[in-house]
Scaffold this motif. Structure first.
Motif, mmCIF file in Angstrom:
data_model
loop_
_atom_site.group_PDB
_atom_site.id
_atom_site.type_symbol
_atom_site.label_atom_id
_atom_site.label_comp_id
_atom_site.label_asym_id
_atom_site.label_seq_id
_atom_site.Cartn_x
_atom_site.Cartn_y
_atom_site.Cartn_z
ATOM 1 N N SER A 177 -15.186 -14.473 0.308
ATOM 2 C CA SER A 177 -14.958 -15.468 -0.724
ATOM 3 C C SER A 177 -14.729 -14.761 -2.054
ATOM 4 C CB SER A 177 -16.176 -16.400 -0.827
ATOM 5 O OG SER A 177 -15.985 -17.381 -1.810
ATOM 6 N N PRO A 178 -13.935 -15.352 -2.972
ATOM 7 C CA PRO A 178 -13.761 -14.729 -4.292
ATOM 8 C C PRO A 178 -15.099 -14.622 -5.018
ATOM 9 C CG PRO A 178 -12.185 -16.532 -3.964
ATOM 10 C CD PRO A 178 -13.174 -16.603 -2.842
ATOM 11 N N THR A 179 -15.285 -13.515 -5.724
ATOM 12 C CA THR A 179 -16.519 -13.302 -6.473
ATOM 13 C C THR A 179 -16.373 -13.900 -7.863
ATOM 14 O OG1 THR A 179 -16.984 -11.258 -5.275
ATOM 15 C CG2 THR A 179 -18.133 -11.589 -7.368
ATOM 16 N N LYS A 218 -21.299 -20.588 -1.473
ATOM 17 C CA LYS A 218 -20.582 -19.334 -1.229
ATOM 18 C C LYS A 218 -21.540 -18.212 -0.861
ATOM 19 C CE LYS A 218 -17.318 -18.214 -4.040
ATOM 20 N NZ LYS A 218 -16.488 -18.005 -5.244
ATOM 21 N N SER A 219 -22.723 -18.212 -1.473
ATOM 22 C CA SER A 219 -23.715 -17.192 -1.151
ATOM 23 C C SER A 219 -24.180 -17.324 0.297
ATOM 24 C CB SER A 219 -24.907 -17.320 -2.102
ATOM 25 O OG SER A 219 -25.931 -16.420 -1.757
ATOM 26 N N VAL A 220 -24.459 -18.558 0.713
ATOM 27 C CA VAL A 220 -24.915 -18.800 2.085
ATOM 28 C C VAL A 220 -23.811 -18.460 3.093
ATOM 29 C CG1 VAL A 220 -25.605 -20.614 3.704
ATOM 30 C CG2 VAL A 220 -26.612 -20.534 1.424
ATOM 31 N N VAL A 221 -22.600 -18.881 2.796
ATOM 32 C CA VAL A 221 -21.495 -18.660 3.731
ATOM 33 C C VAL A 221 -21.110 -17.176 3.779
ATOM 34 C CG1 VAL A 221 -19.078 -19.224 4.212
ATOM 35 C CG2 VAL A 221 -20.666 -21.021 3.512
ATOM 36 N N ALA A 222 -21.203 -16.493 2.627
ATOM 37 C CA ALA A 222 -20.921 -15.058 2.609
ATOM 38 C C ALA A 222 -21.894 -14.304 3.506
ATOM 39 C CB ALA A 222 -20.985 -14.519 1.183
ATOM 40 N N LEU A 241 -26.751 -28.000 -0.801
ATOM 41 C CA LEU A 241 -26.203 -26.643 -0.779
ATOM 42 C C LEU A 241 -24.687 -26.645 -0.933
ATOM 43 C CD1 LEU A 241 -28.162 -24.756 2.041
ATOM 44 C CD2 LEU A 241 -28.067 -24.145 -0.385
ATOM 45 N N ALA A 242 -24.017 -27.474 -0.151
ATOM 46 C CA ALA A 242 -22.559 -27.483 -0.163
ATOM 47 C C ALA A 242 -22.014 -27.968 -1.497
ATOM 48 C CB ALA A 242 -22.030 -28.347 0.969
ATOM 49 N N MET A 243 -22.735 -28.883 -2.163
ATOM 50 C CA MET A 243 -22.266 -29.414 -3.441
ATOM 51 C C MET A 243 -22.325 -28.353 -4.537
ATOM 52 S SD MET A 243 -20.959 -32.224 -4.398
ATOM 53 C CE MET A 243 -20.613 -33.268 -5.797
ATOM 54 N N ASP A 244 -23.245 -27.408 -4.401
ATOM 55 C CA ASP A 244 -23.371 -26.325 -5.381
ATOM 56 C C ASP A 244 -22.502 -25.163 -4.893
ATOM 57 O OD1 ASP A 244 -24.284 -23.946 -6.753
ATOM 58 O OD2 ASP A 244 -26.004 -25.121 -7.419
ATOM 59 N N LYS A 245 -21.340 -24.993 -5.502
ATOM 60 C CA LYS A 245 -20.370 -24.020 -4.999
ATOM 61 C C LYS A 245 -20.906 -22.598 -4.996
ATOM 62 C CE LYS A 245 -16.311 -26.766 -6.317
ATOM 63 N NZ LYS A 245 -17.058 -27.961 -6.727
#
Length: 310
Positions: A113-115, A103-107, A95-99
């Protein structure tokens, strides 16, 4: 008898040399902490890696960086072998390697986060996919590998000059002005906030991260000289990202802090690194020292918290 630890290092990604440096530093630190240490330079030959792990060590210290070592691949092998290993497991690593996914998970955890958008590299030869300035990066690489900032007035070179393949996916995001911040997480504790002030062209790229050349290196300001509310927000956001992605052990999250328009400004999450660098120039050991931990103590903690997901 002291525990045996195998340090995985090198690998076949674009970050091989950094991994070798990280692995060597961690191996030395673990020996200072009285572990029995072996060092394994990992290649694509998984049979050779399995053979090198016989008899099985008590734990693996994963000092690999980049693709195949940080994206869940080697973690899956270690799960099959049932050898406890440092850092995150298969899912969190992938997950973390795929930016974009990260970002979707962390959002979803409430961190801004920038879109961005995904485009094929060949589309960049046809024109700008969004108003300048913007950032272009491979969505599944680490250490700022392949990152470009396209600014007003820049002559954008053909993708062949940069080295991208025409059908390669690229992540394009609006460039966030301001300052670069980063936060390391150790278990359930965010260690500190560092501001990174690049020298040279002002971009914290791969060379700035790992070069000893004063013309391209960066200055690390720890603790970052930012408003208290932003400092606390960065600590909280890094811990939220660590938990949302399912990370364990040590991770490091990067942010942009835009204080160019108003105060106290806005904080934006960029990415989480599940296998942060451990070289002499690296940010995690520096933040650990700030928190009162030597590199030996940090590496020992990571080994003692090594685990398998299953």
């Amino acid at each position: 008898m002291s525990k045996s630890v195998a340090v995985l290092m090198g690998g076949v990604s674009a970050e091989r040399e950094v991994s070798l440096n990280s692995g060597a530093a961690c191996a030395t630190a673990l020996r200072e902490a009285n572990y029995r240490v072996s060092e394994i330079d990992v290649s694509r030959d998984m049979a050779a890696l399995v053979a090198a792990l016989e008899p099985a060590p008590d734990a693996i210290f994963n000092a690999l960086h980049g693709r195949w070592g940080e994206d869940g691949c080697v973690q899956g092998l270690l799960e099959l072998l049932q050898i406890p290993y440092t850092h995150s497991g298969v899912l969190a690593s992938a997950l973390a390697m795929d930016k974009v996914m990260a970002k979707s998970v962390v959002a979803a955890a409430g961190v801004a986060s920038p879109t961005g958008l995904i485009v094929k590299a060949k589309e960049l030869d046809r024109g700008d996919p969004m108003p300048r300035p913007y950032v272009v990066k491979p969505p599944r690489e680490g250490s700022s590998v392949g990152v470009r900032i396209v600014r007003e007035g820049d002559n954008q070179p053909p993708i062949a000059v940069i080295g991208w393949q025409p059908d390669q996916d690229l992540l394009v995001e609006p460039f966030v002005p301001g300052r670069e911040l980063t936060v390391s997480v150790m278990g359930d504790r965010a260690l500190a906030v560092t501001e990174i002030k690049p020298l040279g062209d002002g971009f914290y790229d791969y060379d700035a991260k790992y070069s000893d050349d004063s013309q391209v290196a960066a200055v690390h300001v720890i603790p970052a000289e930012v408003p208290e509310s932003i400092y606390t927000q960065a600590l909280d956001a890094s811990l939220a990202a660590h938990k949302a992605l399912g990370c364990r052990g040590v991770s490091r999250s990067d942010f942009r802090y835009d204080d160019t328009v108003k105060q106290p400004g806005e904080l934006y999450y960029l990415e989480t690194n599940t296998q942060p660098g451990m070289t002499s120039n690296s940010l995690v050991p520096e933040q650990a020292r700030h928190a009162g931990l030597s590199l030996s103590e940090l590496c020992a903690w990571m080994v003692e918290n090594a685990a398998c997901d299953s």
